[in-house]
Design a protein around this motif. Sequence first.
Motif, PDB file in Angstrom:
ATOM      1  N   UNK A  94      -6.307 -41.220 -21.492  1.00  0.00           N
ATOM      2  CA  UNK A  94      -5.860 -40.147 -22.372  1.00  0.00           C
ATOM      3  C   UNK A  94      -6.848 -38.995 -22.389  1.00  0.00           C
ATOM      4  N   UNK A  95      -8.135 -39.303 -22.452  1.00  0.00           N
ATOM      5  CA  UNK A  95      -9.141 -38.244 -22.509  1.00  0.00           C
ATOM      6  C   UNK A  95      -9.381 -37.596 -21.153  1.00  0.00           C
ATOM      7  N   UNK A  96      -9.249 -38.384 -20.077  1.00  0.00           N
ATOM      8  CA  UNK A  96      -9.361 -37.780 -18.743  1.00  0.00           C
ATOM      9  C   UNK A  96      -8.239 -36.781 -18.506  1.00  0.00           C
ATOM     10  N   UNK A  97      -7.074 -37.041 -19.092  1.00  0.00           N
ATOM     11  CA  UNK A  97      -5.967 -36.086 -18.956  1.00  0.00           C
ATOM     12  C   UNK A  97      -6.338 -34.738 -19.569  1.00  0.00           C
ATOM     13  N   UNK A 286     -13.069 -27.877  -8.761  1.00  0.00           N
ATOM     14  CA  UNK A 286     -13.535 -29.092  -8.088  1.00  0.00           C
ATOM     15  C   UNK A 286     -13.736 -30.228  -9.089  1.00  0.00           C
ATOM     16  N   UNK A 287     -14.458 -29.953 -10.168  1.00  0.00           N
ATOM     17  CA  UNK A 287     -14.807 -31.036 -11.094  1.00  0.00           C
ATOM     18  C   UNK A 287     -13.637 -31.435 -11.990  1.00  0.00           C
ATOM     19  N   UNK A 288     -12.929 -30.447 -12.553  1.00  0.00           N
ATOM     20  CA  UNK A 288     -11.850 -30.759 -13.485  1.00  0.00           C
ATOM     21  C   UNK A 288     -10.528 -31.029 -12.769  1.00  0.00           C
ATOM     22  N   UNK A 289     -10.451 -30.598 -11.526  1.00  0.00           N
ATOM     23  CA  UNK A 289      -9.247 -30.863 -10.745  1.00  0.00           C
ATOM     24  C   UNK A 289      -9.407 -32.051  -9.830  1.00  0.00           C
ATOM     25  N   UNK A 290     -10.188 -31.870  -8.768  1.00  0.00           N
ATOM     26  CA  UNK A 290     -10.273 -32.886  -7.726  1.00  0.00           C
ATOM     27  C   UNK A 290     -10.986 -34.159  -8.183  1.00  0.00           C
ATOM     28  N   UNK A 293      -9.156 -35.756 -11.128  1.00  0.00           N
ATOM     29  CA  UNK A 293      -7.900 -36.244 -10.568  1.00  0.00           C
ATOM     30  C   UNK A 293      -8.071 -37.542  -9.804  1.00  0.00           C
ATOM     31  N   UNK A 294      -9.166 -37.664  -9.048  1.00  0.00           N
ATOM     32  CA  UNK A 294      -9.398 -38.903  -8.291  1.00  0.00           C
ATOM     33  C   UNK A 294      -9.681 -40.071  -9.229  1.00  0.00           C
ATOM     34  N   UNK A 295     -10.365 -39.804 -10.339  1.00  0.00           N
ATOM     35  CA  UNK A 295     -10.615 -40.859 -11.331  1.00  0.00           C
ATOM     36  C   UNK A 295      -9.307 -41.304 -11.983  1.00  0.00           C
ATOM     37  N   UNK A 306      -2.252 -33.412  -7.003  1.00  0.00           N
ATOM     38  CA  UNK A 306      -1.691 -32.241  -6.321  1.00  0.00           C
ATOM     39  C   UNK A 306      -2.768 -31.280  -5.835  1.00  0.00           C
ATOM     40  N   UNK A 307      -2.363 -30.248  -5.148  1.00  0.00           N
ATOM     41  CA  UNK A 307      -3.277 -29.159  -4.802  1.00  0.00           C
ATOM     42  C   UNK A 307      -3.318 -28.192  -5.973  1.00  0.00           C
TER      43      UNK A 307
END
Length: 361
Positions: A94-97, A286-290, A293-295, A306-307
């Motif tokens: 929930x918090x990672x979202x 990079x940090x908040x997206x990729x 997102x991987x986590x 997504x991109x």
Amino acid sequence: MKSLFTLLLSASTLFNVEAQLSKGYDVNEYRECLCMASHISQLNLDSVYMSPKPSKSVRMYVSPVMGFDNLWELWRLDNTYVISLRSSVPTMISWMANFHAAMLPAQGSVTIGKTYNYDFSSDTLAHVHAGWTIGACVLIDDILPKIDSLYNIGARDFIVTGHSQGGALAYLVTSAFIRMQQKGTLATDIRIKTYCSAAPKPGDYAFAMWYEHYTNGWSINVINADDWVPEVPLSEQLIADFRPTNPFAQLNELSKYLPVKDRLKIKFLLSRLKKPTRKSERALRRYLGEIVGSKLRDAVPAYVVPRFLTCANYARCGASYVFMPDESYYQQHPLVAKDPFEHHMFKSYYELSFIEHNLPK
């Protein structure tokens, strides 16, 4: 055995469902929505954060947990049906979202188990928050059949509401309903009012402008002036984020009519202005997206990262109704408190709703 929703739906036919909603902030309406959000299923918060239970509403349906630990409830408040979207819960997903704050186009598709096509704005320049886009898509998929069932028995008035993350989701759910009405896939005689309580910023400036135009006073973001959550996510405005009509976006083109010396000065200045903001935006993406997102993909393997777009121009959204705390509030809630959520939680907002109107609790 019939579900509780089916039984209450049958009972609802006994009521005269006439349109009663009106635009703008209504303190009693908001307070009841806040109480729904405070007591939504499986929120699991300490009682010190909670407001009282809803006193005028009947809960009709609780959804399963879906997406990034998202959930919604359906309530009946007099002749209005309330779609209450759950805020963050104390789980990593929930918090990672919330931190999954890279941007996606306001029209597109996302995949989490299945592919959801979404449309939150007709403005092709509009962008929205990735983590909340996923949540909104899975929630809308479950909400629409309930709206159809209620519409068939005469329901026309709906409130979409949520506190904190639920408020951010409420923006996107509301905008999706508006687009459905514009395209003829949702009945246009359905009236939608929205209370985004303590909501963060759901998208960029272009999305905010579109949303405010089409909600036109029917969507209210209720904010405690001392609450930090409406200030997030982090924003970084690039020159590329300007509307095409903005002269700053056209400086290179306009400068060709200047002498070479002046043209070189403008080019140098633009380079100095662009470099730090581009660097900051790339880091956020990079940090908040990729990386985030991987986590999330590790935790929810059905999620396809997504991109992301080159944009981090988050903006406040909707008509704001601001609570300004006074001394009586600060006696219970110090301005500088040990708890970072002192001015954000349901209890603080509930108390401020009385202070704002000089009402007895």
